[in-house]
Design a protein around this motif. Structure first.
Motif, PDB file in Angstrom:
ATOM      1  N   LYS A 162       1.000  -1.303  -0.181  1.00 46.45           N
ATOM      2  CA  LYS A 162       0.016  -0.003  -0.005  1.00 46.45           C
ATOM      3  C   LYS A 162       0.709   1.276   0.123  1.00 46.45           C
ATOM      4  CE  LYS A 162      -4.064   1.808   2.388  1.00 46.45           C
ATOM      5  NZ  LYS A 162      -3.621   3.131   2.809  1.00 46.45           N
ATOM      6  N   LEU A 204       2.544   1.586  -3.480  1.00 45.59           N
ATOM      7  CA  LEU A 204       1.540   2.380  -4.415  1.00 45.59           C
ATOM      8  C   LEU A 204       1.204   3.800  -4.174  1.00 45.59           C
ATOM      9  CD1 LEU A 204      -0.749  -0.721  -4.854  1.00 45.59           C
ATOM     10  CD2 LEU A 204       0.873   0.068  -6.551  1.00 45.59           C
ATOM     11  N   LEU A 211      -2.140   4.842 -12.831  1.00 49.93           N
ATOM     12  CA  LEU A 211      -1.834   3.239 -12.542  1.00 49.93           C
ATOM     13  C   LEU A 211      -1.868   2.693 -11.419  1.00 49.93           C
ATOM     14  CD1 LEU A 211      -1.088   0.600 -14.336  1.00 49.93           C
ATOM     15  CD2 LEU A 211       1.220   1.307 -14.192  1.00 49.93           C
ATOM     16  N   THR A 212      -1.058   3.432 -10.448  1.00 47.09           N
ATOM     17  CA  THR A 212      -0.827   2.834  -9.410  1.00 47.09           C
ATOM     18  C   THR A 212      -2.324   2.999  -8.376  1.00 47.09           C
ATOM     19  OG1 THR A 212      -0.144   5.188  -8.409  1.00 47.09           O
ATOM     20  CG2 THR A 212       1.453   3.241  -9.139  1.00 47.09           C
ATOM     21  N   ILE A 264      -4.325   0.114  -9.620  1.00 50.78           N
ATOM     22  CA  ILE A 264      -3.908  -1.113  -8.750  1.00 50.78           C
ATOM     23  C   ILE A 264      -4.423  -1.116  -7.483  1.00 50.78           C
ATOM     24  CG2 ILE A 264      -1.951  -2.503  -7.974  1.00 50.78           C
ATOM     25  CD1 ILE A 264      -0.549  -1.330 -10.548  1.00 50.78           C
ATOM     26  N   ALA A 306      -8.017  -1.962  -7.258  1.00 53.33           N
ATOM     27  CA  ALA A 306      -8.139  -3.376  -7.537  1.00 53.33           C
ATOM     28  C   ALA A 306      -7.803  -4.466  -6.636  1.00 53.33           C
ATOM     29  CB  ALA A 306      -7.161  -3.802  -8.795  1.00 53.33           C
ATOM     30  N   LEU A 307      -6.677  -3.906  -5.549  1.00 53.86           N
ATOM     31  CA  LEU A 307      -6.335  -4.739  -4.682  1.00 53.86           C
ATOM     32  C   LEU A 307      -7.181  -4.784  -3.409  1.00 53.86           C
ATOM     33  CD1 LEU A 307      -2.420  -4.286  -4.741  1.00 53.86           C
ATOM     34  CD2 LEU A 307      -3.719  -6.398  -5.518  1.00 53.86           C
TER      35      LEU A 307
END
Length: 205
Positions: free
Chosen positions: A14, A17, A60-61, A64, A67-68
């Protein structure tokens, strides 16, 4: 159901990101600050090129992370929107001032939103953080009042630095100064957290 609604992700992932794009921006700027790139007949300095790369990396990060974890905070969403808008304006108009103004607008907006809540006798900070940090209403009001003043101070400081100092000084201030200031603020509020904090009820064995 709870596991499905709120996915768990390790603290290291975390943090990577969330802070990775900022670190990449800083490293990219240090390497390219003295470079000039000609793209489509227009000259762009290193700051603009790094800003152009920072925007998709941030998107992008954040994607992600969503999504996580399955969710994003309102603060994360607002930050990505402002990065895209003001970073995009800086690249499009080849003018670094728009990107430098972004922290001022973010902190001023946060101060205005929290201040509006205080005017209504509420703490919007509690709405954002109440689940992960249980605390009495009086404690939330104290922290929120202090945070409004702190955000106003950060907005003013950002204006002073980007308008009065070099781009390199602003990048250092943005990367290290603002981040350290936020950590320091919440560390200095430990007495409020300990005084008004609410311990979660213990389940019977």
């Amino acid at each position: 159901m709870a596991d499905k609604a709120e996915k768990k992700v390790s603290g290291g992932v975390k943090m990577l990101l969330e802070l990775g794009p900022v670190a990449a921006f800083f490293i990219g700027y240090i390497k390219l600050k003295d470079e000039v790139f000609t793209i489509g007949g227009t000259e762009y300095d290193g700051f603009i090129v790094v800003t152009a790369a920072f925007i998709p990396l941030m998107l992008l990060t954040t994607g992600i992370l969503w999504a996580l974890t399955g969710k994003l905070s309102k603060m994360q969403i607002l930050t990505v929107v402002l990065v895209t808008v003001f970073g995009g304006l800086s690249v499009w108009l080849n003018d670094e001032r728009f990107f430098k103004m972004k922290p001022t607008i973010i902190y001023a907006l946060f101060a205005a939103i929290l201040g509006f809540g205080l005017w209504r006798g509420e703490s919007y900070l509690k709405v954002l953080m109440g689940e992960v940090l249980p605390m009495e209403q009086a404690g939330w009001m104290i922290i929120t009042k202090r945070l409004v003043g702190f955000f106003v101070l950060l907005a003013v400081l950002n204006e002073v630095v980007w308008r009065g100092f070099s781009t390199e000084a602003w990048v250092n201030f943005k990367t290290f100064g603002l981040t350290a200031a936020l950590f320091l603020f919440f560390m200095t509020q430990s007495r409020v957290f300990s005084k008004y904090g609410i311990e979660p009820p213990k389940e019977d064995a």
